[in-house]
Design a protein around this motif. Sequence first.
Motif, PDB file in Angstrom:
ATOM      1  N   ASN A  88      -8.269  13.662   3.078  1.00  9.48           N
ATOM      2  CA  ASN A  88      -8.831  12.764   4.076  1.00  9.48           C
ATOM      3  C   ASN A  88      -8.577  13.376   5.454  1.00  9.48           C
ATOM      4  O   ASN A  88      -7.417  13.555   5.824  1.00  9.48           O
ATOM      5  CB  ASN A  88      -8.136  11.395   3.980  1.00  9.48           C
ATOM      6  CG  ASN A  88      -8.743  10.372   4.907  1.00  9.48           C
ATOM      7  OD1 ASN A  88      -9.683  10.645   5.622  1.00  9.48           O
ATOM      8  ND2 ASN A  88      -8.181   9.167   4.897  1.00  9.48           N
ATOM      9  N   TYR A 119      -5.513  12.280   7.920  1.00  7.23           N
ATOM     10  CA  TYR A 119      -5.567  10.816   7.837  1.00  7.23           C
ATOM     11  C   TYR A 119      -4.942  10.135   9.060  1.00  7.23           C
ATOM     12  O   TYR A 119      -3.766  10.333   9.364  1.00  7.23           O
ATOM     13  CB  TYR A 119      -4.859  10.387   6.543  1.00  7.23           C
ATOM     14  CG  TYR A 119      -4.588   8.921   6.419  1.00  7.23           C
ATOM     15  CD1 TYR A 119      -5.604   7.982   6.587  1.00  7.23           C
ATOM     16  CD2 TYR A 119      -3.305   8.461   6.117  1.00  7.23           C
ATOM     17  CE1 TYR A 119      -5.345   6.623   6.462  1.00  7.23           C
ATOM     18  CE2 TYR A 119      -3.038   7.112   5.981  1.00  7.23           C
ATOM     19  CZ  TYR A 119      -4.071   6.201   6.169  1.00  7.23           C
ATOM     20  OH  TYR A 119      -3.796   4.858   6.047  1.00  7.23           O
ATOM     21  N   ASP A 164       0.723  13.318  -0.391  1.00  2.00           N
ATOM     22  CA  ASP A 164       0.001  12.040  -0.434  1.00  2.00           C
ATOM     23  C   ASP A 164      -1.153  12.204  -1.425  1.00  2.00           C
ATOM     24  O   ASP A 164      -2.131  12.888  -1.151  1.00  2.00           O
ATOM     25  CB  ASP A 164      -0.500  11.729   0.983  1.00  2.00           C
ATOM     26  CG  ASP A 164      -1.204  10.385   1.076  1.00  2.00           C
ATOM     27  OD1 ASP A 164      -1.595   9.835   0.038  1.00  2.00           O
ATOM     28  OD2 ASP A 164      -1.373   9.905   2.219  1.00  2.00           O
ATOM     29  N   SER A 217      -4.793   1.288  -3.988  1.00  2.00           N
ATOM     30  CA  SER A 217      -5.862   0.832  -3.085  1.00  2.00           C
ATOM     31  C   SER A 217      -7.231   1.374  -3.472  1.00  2.00           C
ATOM     32  O   SER A 217      -8.223   0.666  -3.395  1.00  2.00           O
ATOM     33  CB  SER A 217      -5.563   1.255  -1.648  1.00  2.00           C
ATOM     34  OG  SER A 217      -4.540   0.462  -1.113  1.00  2.00           O
ATOM     35  N   LYS A 218      -7.294   2.638  -3.848  1.00  5.22           N
ATOM     36  CA  LYS A 218      -8.608   3.238  -4.060  1.00  5.22           C
ATOM     37  C   LYS A 218      -9.076   3.086  -5.508  1.00  5.22           C
ATOM     38  O   LYS A 218     -10.242   3.352  -5.801  1.00  5.22           O
ATOM     39  CB  LYS A 218      -8.592   4.731  -3.675  1.00  5.22           C
ATOM     40  CG  LYS A 218      -7.934   5.023  -2.332  1.00  5.22           C
ATOM     41  CD  LYS A 218      -8.662   4.416  -1.143  1.00  5.22           C
ATOM     42  CE  LYS A 218      -7.830   4.603   0.125  1.00  5.22           C
ATOM     43  NZ  LYS A 218      -8.487   4.123   1.331  1.00  5.22           N
ATOM     44  N   ARG A 244      -2.892  -4.383  -1.618  1.00  2.00           N
ATOM     45  CA  ARG A 244      -1.738  -3.866  -0.869  1.00  2.00           C
ATOM     46  C   ARG A 244      -0.614  -3.418  -1.798  1.00  2.00           C
ATOM     47  O   ARG A 244       0.534  -3.884  -1.666  1.00  2.00           O
ATOM     48  CB  ARG A 244      -1.211  -4.891   0.167  1.00  2.00           C
ATOM     49  CG  ARG A 244      -2.190  -5.365   1.188  1.00  2.00           C
ATOM     50  CD  ARG A 244      -2.986  -4.267   1.877  1.00  2.00           C
ATOM     51  NE  ARG A 244      -2.188  -3.232   2.524  1.00  2.00           N
ATOM     52  CZ  ARG A 244      -2.457  -1.929   2.395  1.00  2.00           C
ATOM     53  NH1 ARG A 244      -3.462  -1.488   1.657  1.00  2.00           N
ATOM     54  NH2 ARG A 244      -1.733  -1.060   3.015  1.00  2.00           N
ATOM     55  N   GLY A 272       0.843  -1.188   0.000  1.00  3.82           N
ATOM     56  CA  GLY A 272       0.000   0.000   0.000  1.00  3.82           C
ATOM     57  C   GLY A 272       0.880   1.240   0.000  1.00  3.82           C
ATOM     58  O   GLY A 272       2.106   1.153  -0.209  1.00  3.82           O
ATOM     59  N   SER A 273       0.254   2.405   0.223  1.00  3.47           N
ATOM     60  CA  SER A 273       1.088   3.602   0.381  1.00  3.47           C
ATOM     61  C   SER A 273       1.400   3.822   1.853  1.00  3.47           C
ATOM     62  O   SER A 273       2.244   4.634   2.210  1.00  3.47           O
ATOM     63  CB  SER A 273       0.406   4.831  -0.222  1.00  3.47           C
ATOM     64  OG  SER A 273      -0.893   4.973   0.293  1.00  3.47           O
ATOM     65  N   GLY A 274       0.715   3.069   2.716  1.00  2.00           N
ATOM     66  CA  GLY A 274       0.994   3.176   4.150  1.00  2.00           C
ATOM     67  C   GLY A 274       2.432   2.798   4.467  1.00  2.00           C
ATOM     68  O   GLY A 274       3.097   3.471   5.263  1.00  2.00           O
ATOM     69  N   SER A 303      -1.232   5.281  -4.511  1.00  2.00           N
ATOM     70  CA  SER A 303      -1.655   3.913  -4.199  1.00  2.00           C
ATOM     71  C   SER A 303      -2.601   3.343  -5.247  1.00  2.00           C
ATOM     72  O   SER A 303      -3.315   4.090  -5.924  1.00  2.00           O
ATOM     73  CB  SER A 303      -2.376   3.950  -2.852  1.00  2.00           C
ATOM     74  OG  SER A 303      -2.798   2.685  -2.461  1.00  2.00           O
ATOM     75  N   TYR A 316      -5.946   9.791  -3.493  1.00  2.00           N
ATOM     76  CA  TYR A 316      -7.319   9.820  -4.036  1.00  2.00           C
ATOM     77  C   TYR A 316      -7.435  10.517  -5.385  1.00  2.00           C
ATOM     78  O   TYR A 316      -8.526  10.670  -5.904  1.00  2.00           O
ATOM     79  CB  TYR A 316      -8.253  10.534  -3.031  1.00  2.00           C
ATOM     80  CG  TYR A 316      -8.382   9.761  -1.751  1.00  2.00           C
ATOM     81  CD1 TYR A 316      -9.232   8.666  -1.669  1.00  2.00           C
ATOM     82  CD2 TYR A 316      -7.608  10.076  -0.644  1.00  2.00           C
ATOM     83  CE1 TYR A 316      -9.327   7.920  -0.506  1.00  2.00           C
ATOM     84  CE2 TYR A 316      -7.700   9.336   0.526  1.00  2.00           C
ATOM     85  CZ  TYR A 316      -8.556   8.261   0.581  1.00  2.00           C
ATOM     86  OH  TYR A 316      -8.643   7.510   1.722  1.00  2.00           O
TER      87      TYR A 316
HETATM   88  C1  LIG Z   1      -4.688   9.791   2.680  1.00  7.72           C
HETATM   89  C2  LIG Z   1      -4.320   8.354   2.722  1.00  7.72           C
HETATM   90  N1  LIG Z   1      -3.064   7.992   2.526  1.00  7.72           N
HETATM   91  C3  LIG Z   1      -2.683   6.718   2.551  1.00  7.72           C
HETATM   92  C4  LIG Z   1      -3.595   5.714   2.801  1.00  7.72           C
HETATM   93  C5  LIG Z   1      -3.082   4.314   2.875  1.00  7.72           C
HETATM   94  O1  LIG Z   1      -3.688   3.464   1.993  1.00  7.72           O
HETATM   95  P1  LIG Z   1      -2.964   2.189   1.398  1.00  7.72           P
HETATM   96  O2  LIG Z   1      -1.872   1.789   2.344  1.00  7.72           O
HETATM   97  O3  LIG Z   1      -4.031   1.174   1.296  1.00  7.72           O
HETATM   98  O4  LIG Z   1      -2.407   2.615   0.080  1.00  7.72           O
HETATM   99  C6  LIG Z   1      -4.948   6.027   3.009  1.00  7.72           C
HETATM  100  C7  LIG Z   1      -5.939   4.992   3.299  1.00  7.72           C
HETATM  101  O5  LIG Z   1      -7.081   5.201   3.580  1.00  7.72           O
HETATM  102  C8  LIG Z   1      -5.305   7.391   2.977  1.00  7.72           C
HETATM  103  O6  LIG Z   1      -6.562   7.790   3.169  1.00  7.72           O
END
Ligand SMILES: Cc1ncc(COP(=O)(O)O)c(C=O)c1O
Length: 401
Positions: free
Chosen positions: A182, A128, A210, A242-243, A250, A102-104, A240, A213
Amino acid sequence: MADSKQFSYDGLFAKSAPAPRASGGAAKRGKYDFAVAYPDPDSIPFDGLMEGLKQGLDEEGRDLALYAPPQGYGPLREFITEKMARDRDIHVTPDDIVIGDGSGQPIHMLLEVLVDPGDVLLTDDFVYTGTLSQMRRFQGDIRGVETDGDGMVPDALESAIQQASGEGKKPKLIYLIPTFQNPQGWTMPLERRQAVLDISQKHGIPIMEDDCYVDLRYEGDDVASFHAMDDTNSVMYVASFSKIIAPGMRLGYLTAPPELLSRALAAKSGGSANYFASFAVHRYVTGHLDGHIEEINDIQRAKRDSMLAGLGENFGDKAEWSSPEGGLFLWLKMQEEADLLSIRDDVLDSHDVGYLPGPNFAPDGVSGRNCARLCFGYNTPDEIYDGIAALAQAFEQQGVL
Ligand SMILES: Cc1ncc(COP(=O)(O)O)c(C=O)c1O
């Protein structure tokens, strides 16, 4: 079995170990689940991903026997650089990309190599939770900077830097989610970005941008990324899949100047991001991603509109909310005395509506009790409409509407 004295880990934990986190059962979810920023579950492209996976395995499956380079699957890094160049005017090479869990994980890697305990980290006033908890993990001194409907207020940023400077501290970084922020949903216009970038450059403070979105735009025009506007190497950039595909894949990514990227890479745990998932996503996104994004944006637009309509009808002038041009949530603000944190569990139990209250997103962990983030990604438009009516009813019963 004979009585055996159980081993105890008391006293063994590292001083820097994070506080315990409950494992096991997931948090209770409401029928109307406005709490978590899920994308639409029905539009995950299962068939395309299966086909992509099969193709990837047929072509390169034997490589799964190897420990792959930690930067991640090369062809996917190539795809990412082409997408970033085309969509965000960011021009880097595949060697400048690290794919993460993910980007986390990339955010974690950057914070790990940049933050010492006590370092001042500047963020939006509500931001976030995942990044906030990583910043806490590295014991940053997180300071929320005032925002308005256009994002971080430049004068407030300047004051926060001056205040830190008066304490003999220079902030380590400014963390920004400039597009469909976020949890607040606003997008920072170009002039505001320029003003914030000018301040950061004037003081020599890097920006962590970041852009998680950015592809989920339902109306309006894209705004240039900080990374593209900066010509001084002071912006690190994370985004990411993810969205736009699914969080369960991931896969996210990071680009940063080489001196920082190489340090972040050294902090990456677990070797390469998952090759199995990378095969599927790479084969799927090549040639299909634009169509898919168009499709999901049509779906999410309808969901957003349904939530906005529900709010207009049920909350009228008794609340304020943001009206995002994209993303997955909006920010609801009730009258000052309302306490949406203390009634959250009751609302979930009595009306089956989940939301996250403001303090979850506050750097100080307590501000914003009269605010909540409402996500519209998961339920159908009809459910969302009904769920907002149920939320209004619950708030009325609780005396906050
Ligand atoms: C602003 C922001 N950055 C990063 C993430 C991390 O997401 P992921 O690790 O799934 O890419 C999220 C997840 O909700 C987010 O809202």
